[in-house]
Design an enzyme around this catalytic site. Structure first.
Site, PDB file in Angstrom:
ATOM      1  N   ALA A  25       2.603  -0.298 -17.901  1.00  0.00           N
ATOM      2  CA  ALA A  25       1.789   0.238 -16.832  1.00  0.00           C
ATOM      3  C   ALA A  25       1.807   1.629 -16.568  1.00  0.00           C
ATOM      4  O   ALA A  25       0.986   2.399 -16.234  1.00  0.00           O
ATOM      5  CB  ALA A  25       1.744  -0.681 -15.642  1.00  0.00           C
TER       6      ALA A  25
ATOM      7  N   GLU B   3      11.973 -10.739 -19.238  1.00  0.00           N
ATOM      8  CA  GLU B   3      11.495  -9.687 -20.244  1.00  0.00           C
ATOM      9  C   GLU B   3      12.063  -9.384 -21.367  1.00  0.00           C
ATOM     10  O   GLU B   3      13.277  -9.087 -21.062  1.00  0.00           O
ATOM     11  CB  GLU B   3      10.949  -8.430 -19.588  1.00  0.00           C
ATOM     12  CG  GLU B   3       9.954  -8.765 -18.250  1.00  0.00           C
ATOM     13  CD  GLU B   3       9.312  -7.390 -17.814  1.00  0.00           C
ATOM     14  OE1 GLU B   3       9.874  -6.372 -18.026  1.00  0.00           O
ATOM     15  OE2 GLU B   3       8.366  -7.548 -16.827  1.00  0.00           O
TER      16      GLU B   3
ATOM     17  N   ARG C 133       6.566  -6.290 -10.390  1.00  0.00           N
ATOM     18  CA  ARG C 133       7.805  -6.850 -11.255  1.00  0.00           C
ATOM     19  C   ARG C 133       7.384  -8.306 -11.096  1.00  0.00           C
ATOM     20  O   ARG C 133       6.980  -8.999 -10.207  1.00  0.00           O
ATOM     21  CB  ARG C 133       8.952  -6.513 -10.291  1.00  0.00           C
ATOM     22  CG  ARG C 133       9.723  -5.109 -10.402  1.00  0.00           C
ATOM     23  CD  ARG C 133      10.130  -5.016 -11.997  1.00  0.00           C
ATOM     24  NE  ARG C 133      10.682  -3.586 -11.915  1.00  0.00           N
ATOM     25  CZ  ARG C 133      10.252  -2.434 -11.873  1.00  0.00           C
ATOM     26  NH1 ARG C 133       9.049  -2.277 -12.449  1.00  0.00           N
ATOM     27  NH2 ARG C 133      10.832  -1.247 -12.196  1.00  0.00           N
TER      28      ARG C 133
ATOM     29  N   ARG D  37       2.658   4.120  -2.948  1.00  0.00           N
ATOM     30  CA  ARG D  37       2.082   5.255  -3.677  1.00  0.00           C
ATOM     31  C   ARG D  37       1.056   4.666  -4.849  1.00  0.00           C
ATOM     32  O   ARG D  37      -0.084   5.269  -4.652  1.00  0.00           O
ATOM     33  CB  ARG D  37       3.164   5.988  -4.529  1.00  0.00           C
ATOM     34  CG  ARG D  37       4.022   6.941  -3.608  1.00  0.00           C
ATOM     35  CD  ARG D  37       5.233   7.415  -4.450  1.00  0.00           C
ATOM     36  NE  ARG D  37       6.120   6.395  -4.740  1.00  0.00           N
ATOM     37  CZ  ARG D  37       7.497   6.466  -4.299  1.00  0.00           C
ATOM     38  NH1 ARG D  37       7.751   7.261  -3.330  1.00  0.00           N
ATOM     39  NH2 ARG D  37       8.154   5.296  -4.655  1.00  0.00           N
TER      40      ARG D  37
ATOM     41  N   MET E 258       0.748  -1.046   0.145  1.00  0.00           N
ATOM     42  CA  MET E 258      -0.109   0.039  -0.017  1.00  0.00           C
ATOM     43  C   MET E 258       0.777   1.305  -0.143  1.00  0.00           C
ATOM     44  O   MET E 258       0.849   2.251   0.980  1.00  0.00           O
ATOM     45  CB  MET E 258      -0.919   0.052   1.228  1.00  0.00           C
ATOM     46  CG  MET E 258      -2.105   0.913   1.284  1.00  0.00           C
ATOM     47  SD  MET E 258      -3.159   0.445  -0.096  1.00  0.00           S
ATOM     48  CE  MET E 258      -4.762   1.032   1.143  1.00  0.00           C
TER      49      MET E 258
ATOM     50  N   HIS F  32       4.817  -4.961 -20.230  1.00  0.00           N
ATOM     51  CA  HIS F  32       5.339  -4.038 -19.127  1.00  0.00           C
ATOM     52  C   HIS F  32       5.231  -2.479 -19.539  1.00  0.00           C
ATOM     53  O   HIS F  32       5.955  -1.659 -19.896  1.00  0.00           O
ATOM     54  CB  HIS F  32       6.825  -4.139 -18.973  1.00  0.00           C
ATOM     55  CG  HIS F  32       7.511  -3.676 -17.667  1.00  0.00           C
ATOM     56  ND1 HIS F  32       8.406  -4.282 -16.829  1.00  0.00           N
ATOM     57  CD2 HIS F  32       6.952  -2.620 -16.959  1.00  0.00           C
ATOM     58  CE1 HIS F  32       8.546  -3.616 -15.790  1.00  0.00           C
ATOM     59  NE2 HIS F  32       7.925  -2.454 -15.812  1.00  0.00           N
TER      60      HIS F  32
HETATM   61  P1  NAD Z   1       6.236   2.220  -3.205  1.00  0.00           P
HETATM   62  O1  NAD Z   1       7.587   2.401  -2.553  1.00  0.00           O
HETATM   63  O2  NAD Z   1       5.800   3.929  -2.659  1.00  0.00           O
HETATM   64  O3  NAD Z   1       5.566   1.414  -2.516  1.00  0.00           O
HETATM   65  C1  NAD Z   1       5.764  -0.020  -2.397  1.00  0.00           C
HETATM   66  C2  NAD Z   1       5.055  -0.634  -0.945  1.00  0.00           C
HETATM   67  O4  NAD Z   1       5.617  -1.816  -0.969  1.00  0.00           O
HETATM   68  C3  NAD Z   1       5.502   0.146   0.348  1.00  0.00           C
HETATM   69  O5  NAD Z   1       4.388   0.489   1.119  1.00  0.00           O
HETATM   70  C4  NAD Z   1       6.467  -0.787   0.955  1.00  0.00           C
HETATM   71  O6  NAD Z   1       6.225  -0.885   2.523  1.00  0.00           O
HETATM   72  C5  NAD Z   1       5.566  -2.187   0.656  1.00  0.00           C
HETATM   73  N1  NAD Z   1       6.622  -3.319   0.616  1.00  0.00           N
HETATM   74  C6  NAD Z   1       7.946  -3.418   0.337  1.00  0.00           C
HETATM   75  N2  NAD Z   1       8.345  -4.709   0.475  1.00  0.00           N
HETATM   76  C7  NAD Z   1       7.390  -5.257   1.122  1.00  0.00           C
HETATM   77  C8  NAD Z   1       7.027  -6.607   1.540  1.00  0.00           C
HETATM   78  N3  NAD Z   1       8.015  -7.608   1.379  1.00  0.00           N
HETATM   79  N4  NAD Z   1       5.730  -6.973   1.796  1.00  0.00           N
HETATM   80  C9  NAD Z   1       4.696  -6.020   2.157  1.00  0.00           C
HETATM   81  N5  NAD Z   1       4.908  -4.907   1.500  1.00  0.00           N
HETATM   82  C10 NAD Z   1       6.185  -4.637   1.230  1.00  0.00           C
HETATM   83  O7  NAD Z   1       6.410   2.318  -4.545  1.00  0.00           O
HETATM   84  P2  NAD Z   1       5.593   2.531  -5.850  1.00  0.00           P
HETATM   85  O8  NAD Z   1       5.766   3.893  -6.291  1.00  0.00           O
HETATM   86  O9  NAD Z   1       4.156   2.424  -5.259  1.00  0.00           O
HETATM   87  O10 NAD Z   1       6.033   1.566  -6.813  1.00  0.00           O
HETATM   88  C11 NAD Z   1       5.812   0.085  -6.362  1.00  0.00           C
HETATM   89  C12 NAD Z   1       6.223  -0.968  -7.464  1.00  0.00           C
HETATM   90  O11 NAD Z   1       5.640  -0.780  -8.611  1.00  0.00           O
HETATM   91  C13 NAD Z   1       7.839  -0.280  -8.149  1.00  0.00           C
HETATM   92  O12 NAD Z   1       8.815  -0.831  -7.051  1.00  0.00           O
HETATM   93  C14 NAD Z   1       7.901  -0.770  -9.300  1.00  0.00           C
HETATM   94  O13 NAD Z   1       8.560  -2.080  -9.099  1.00  0.00           O
HETATM   95  C15 NAD Z   1       6.473  -1.259  -9.817  1.00  0.00           C
HETATM   96  N6  NAD Z   1       6.037  -0.444 -11.074  1.00  0.00           N
HETATM   97  C16 NAD Z   1       5.766  -1.141 -12.083  1.00  0.00           C
HETATM   98  C17 NAD Z   1       5.389  -0.149 -13.293  1.00  0.00           C
HETATM   99  C18 NAD Z   1       4.969  -0.891 -14.524  1.00  0.00           C
HETATM  100  O14 NAD Z   1       5.338  -0.508 -15.470  1.00  0.00           O
HETATM  101  N7  NAD Z   1       4.555  -2.106 -14.429  1.00  0.00           N
HETATM  102  C19 NAD Z   1       5.367   1.020 -13.176  1.00  0.00           C
HETATM  103  C20 NAD Z   1       5.707   1.938 -11.778  1.00  0.00           C
HETATM  104  C21 NAD Z   1       5.996   0.887 -10.891  1.00  0.00           C
END
Ligand code: NAD
Length: 334
Positions: free
Chosen positions: A291, A270, A241, A160, A158, A289
């Site tokens: 999103a 990928e 990921r 961003r 939960m 990929h």
């Molecule tokens: P963020 O750091 O704001 O949120 C990640 C959340 O995961 C945090 O609240 C953290 O506490 C939680 N977390 C970390 N390890 C954990 C675990 N072992 N168990 C439970 N919760 C855990 O990051 P964000 O900006 O929301 O982005 C999240 C991820 O989305 C990025 O790291 C990236 O890999 C992926 N992403 C993918 C795309 C895509 O194109 N598919 C685009 C943007 C981001």
């Protein structure tokens, strides 16, 4: 122009970002669509003061150790940075930055779009019509999906993006469960979200959507044992990921009906191979990929990466530094 810092960029960036970068630095760009081979990266970091890269580049210890002492920073055009060996960069005093925030809403839009597409079999319906298989004028039982309105969503991570997805779910009158390492009490109040353990989330959710970063603690977080906890009618959505989900276990789960369907934007490898058995399943909606891939957002990400690089090369602390410990190894010069 003599005296300008050199930046190596591993792919052409959107025009506005290229113009800004070129007005400030001496820029060299890898112009191919495919990522530069490791040997090229190792050669370029010998000379460059800064590297701007994408998540497709594996910036491991070997690449970082090949860098000359002039390399001050690596600016990644993505929020995830699991492709970069942070420890090796920190040891060498190299600043590493990412592009958080600007892609949050775009990625959440996509995750929700994928969720809806999976629930209502939109990709499958598209293939059905285009293949000329639509013969009955209106089928009472044709391509039936799952309702989304009022159902239970389970958000793993939960942060961003996860919380932006939760806001969309709230608009769909969904019960919101979430699991994270950190509890978000303010969000719980705002969205009526319930903090639960992972097992409860998997057992009770109709839609499970993953938003954690890839790390040793999240690799194969969704494995056979956890997939077996999910409802037979549940859908799994992954826009985080690929390696967070064990694809072999997921294939079994979908094929044998432990869960109903999956929407996958990210893959263990990928590009995923066309022979990946998951691609043969009708209950898998696949994408490459994309999103964060809106025109506006990709430009914002590139501009943010340029601003991070500019700060690094001007001796400032960049706005989106991910390895903060590096400040002890090499404090900013201004
Ligand atoms: P963020 O750091 O704001 O949120 C990640 C959340 O995961 C945090 O609240 C953290 O506490 C939680 N977390 C970390 N390890 C954990 C675990 N072992 N168990 C439970 N919760 C855990 O990051 P964000 O900006 O929301 O982005 C999240 C991820 O989305 C990025 O790291 C990236 O890999 C992926 N992403 C993918 C795309 C895509 O194109 N598919 C685009 C943007 C981001």
């Amino acid at each position: 122009m003599p005296g300008r810092k050199k930046v190596y960029v591993t792919r052409e960036l959107p025009e506005k970002a290229m113009e800004t970068l070129e007005s400030r630095f001496e820029v060299e760009v890898w112009r191919d669509e495919m990522p530069p081979p490791k040997s090229i990266l190792m050669e370029k970091v010998k000379q460059a003061d800064g590297l701007i890269c994408l998540l497709t580049e594996k910036i491991d210890r070997e690449v970082i150790e090949a860098a000359g002492p002039q390399l001050l920073g690596i600016s990644q055009v993505a929020v995830g940075f699991d492709n970069i060996d942070l420890e090796a960069a920190t040891e060498k005093g190299i600043y590493v930055t990412n592009t958080p925030g600007v892609l949050t809403e775009t990625t959440a839009d996509y995750a929700f779009a994928l969720l809806m597409a999976v629930a209502r079999r939109i990709a499958e319906a598209d293939r059905y019509v285009k293949a000329g298989r639509w013969r009955v004028p209106w089928g009472l039982m044709m391509l039936l999906g799952q309702d989304v309105w009022g159902k239970t969503i389970g958000i793993i991570g939960m942060g961003r993006i996860g919380s932006a997805v939760a806001r969309r779910a709230k608009g769909m009158n969904m019960r919101i469960l979430y699991y994270d390492l950190v509890r978000r009490e303010k969000l719980e109040k705002e969205l009526d979200a319930e903090y639960v353990d992972l097992e409860t989330l998997l057992r009770e959710s109709d839609f499970v959507t993953i938003h954690v970063p890839l790390s040793p603690s999240t690799r194969h977080l969704i494995n056979e044992e956890r997939l077996r906890l999910m409802k037979r009618t549940a859908c799994l959505i992954n826009t985080s990921r690929g390696p967070v989900v064990d694809e072999k276990a997921l294939y079994k789960a979908l094929k044998e009906g432990w869960i109903w369907a999956a929407g996958l934007d990210v893959w263990e490898e990928e590009p995923t191979s066309p022979d990946n058995p998951l691609l043969k399943l009708d209950n898998v909606t696949a994408s490459p990929h994309i999103a964060s891939g809106s025109i506006e957002t990709r430009t914002k990400m590139a501009l943010m990466a340029v601003e991070n690089m500019t700060a690094i090369l001007e001796g400032r602390v960049p706005p989106n530094l991910v390895n903060r410990e590096v400040l002890k190894v090499r404090p900013p010069s201004s």
